[in-house]
Scaffold this motif. Structure first.
Motif: not given
Length: 415
Positions: A187-214
């Motif tokens: 009954g609780k909520k999972g995860i928050t992150f910044a997925g906005i269309n600015t550099e902040e969005g890229s910054f927050q996505f990069l750990p997952w992007f690089w973490g996949a080996g991309a």
């Protein structure tokens, strides 16, 4: 050739900062040094929040005194600083020292505005190479870091405990997904992150992007698609709120602060706020396990080109004082930077053991402009955050969004 290079770099900077209209309003009279026997050296930083009574301002005064000069410091917000640095460089009226966001270094260097360490005498010494990398372009180093900040996963122990999740069990993406499913079932909520269309969005996505080996040179790789699929699935499955599409790092943190969420991806700068609410921390994991490469944030001290090159020696003395690990540890700038040297990090841990996860994260971090991407990075990043937006909103599949992103990058960089 050099003129073309400078024009391209300036164009990229204008595109990235979105400042074409404001440049014409900047005065060139705020520029810096004139000759080496001047008793005043000018310094611009992105910390307008710190006034003359702050520890930061006092450190600047102290470092100037040790170098035998007075430092005249001006604080601008990040975008305004970038605008003024560019205009002053074009007019050959730069301050003696610039402290700028690390992705800007390669663009200013490519525009011919900055000196490199061979010319200015700055010592890179024992600075960790992965942190220093943001200041390197074509084999030359154009500055030194004040330190580094980066990203990790904050978690709410109460939410995880109620859901029967042991944070130590989160070792890869699959185990994180399992944890999110349990949290939602409780009954609780999972995860928050910044997925906005600015550099902040890229910054927050990069750990997952690089973490996949991309790799940033191939946005449409299977690894990149896997990372974007992870994020979009979180939204589809209700693990992440739809608001992440427009969330900045600040607004996503505000969501985490409600106490309803299990996880919040955010940075060292939220350390004090997290402590107040009892949140704890784990590193972001790669798809198959182990700490993911995270992007290095933070600023670099740079020494712009001056008419009188004899000024560089004193500027270098001031910078080396300001960037000293001991001074960064002692100076409360509220940003919780990780010191850029291993010895400095150990000293930091001896005074604040809560920095351990951050030190570990910085140890495997990567510069966004690293791998000699330099001025290509802003073009790539813009297309990356655009692809993330398309996939998050359902306007395109991760595969189609990233294919379009790579096509756009190729078109812009191969003109």
């Amino acid at each position: 050739m050099q003129t073309t290079r400078k024009a391209r770099a300036i164009g990229v900077l204008l595109l990235t900062a979105g400042v074409v209209a404001t440049l014409t309003g900047c005065s060139g009279s705020t520029g810096g040094g004139s000759n080496a026997d001047s008793g005043t050296y000018t310094f611009w930083d992105p910390y307008p929040q710190y006034d003359a009574s702050s520890d930061w301002a006092k450190l600047i005064e102290q470092c100037g005194t040790q170098a035998g000069v007075t430092v005249k410091r001006t604080g601008y917000d990040t975008t305004d600083l970038t605008n003024k640095a560019l205009l002053a460089g074009q007019q050959r009226n730069s301050p003696d020292i610039l402290l700028v966001d690390n992705p800007v270094v390669s663009t200013l260097a490519d525009a011919g505005i900055l000196t490199d360490t061979t010319d200015n005498g700055l010592s890179t010494g024992t600075i960790a190479q992965n942190i220093l990398g943001a200041g390197v372009l074509d084999g030359k180093t154009y500055g030194v870091p004040i330190g580094a900040n980066t990203l990790a996963l904050y978690y709410n122990p109460k939410v995880l405990q109620a859901a029967g999740v042991d944070p130590a069990s989160i070792k890869n993406w699959a185990s994180l997904d399992d944890a999110l499913a349990k949290v939602k079932a409780a009954g609780k909520k999972g995860i928050t992150f910044a997925g906005i269309n600015t550099e902040e969005g890229s910054f927050q996505f990069l750990p997952w992007f690089w973490g996949a080996g991309a790799d940033l040179t191939k946005l449409n790789s299977p690894q990149a698609i896997a990372a974007l699929t992870l994020w979009t699935n979180w939204i589809k499955q209700g693990y992440a709120p739809n608001s992440v599409i427009q969330d900045t790092q600040t607004t996503s943190w505000q969501e985490f602060q409600t106490g309803e969420f299990a996880f919040g991806e955010n940075g060292t700068w939220q350390k004090a706020s997290a402590a107040q609410m009892g949140a704890q921390l784990i590193t972001i994991q790669t798809e198959n396990g182990g700490p993911a490469p995270v992007p290095t944030g933070g600023e670099f001290f740079t020494i712009p080109v001056q008419k009188d090159a004899a000024r560089y020696k004193t500027s270098a003395k001031i910078v080396e004082c300001l960037s000293s690990g001991d001074n960064i540890v002692k100076t409360d700038n509220t940003l919780n930077y990780v010191v850029a040297t291993q010895s400095g990090q150990q000293a930091q841990l001896s005074t604040d053991s809560t920095m351990k996860t951050w030190v570990d994260a910085v140890g495997v971090a990567k510069a966004r402009t690293g791998d000699n991407l330099g001025t290509k990075y802003p073009v790539i990043s813009e297309q990356l955050w655009t692809a993330v937006q398309k996939a998050e909103s359902g306007a395109a599949s991760p595969t189609a969004a990233l294919a379009a992103a790579q096509q756009a990058v190729d078109a812009k960089l191969n003109k």
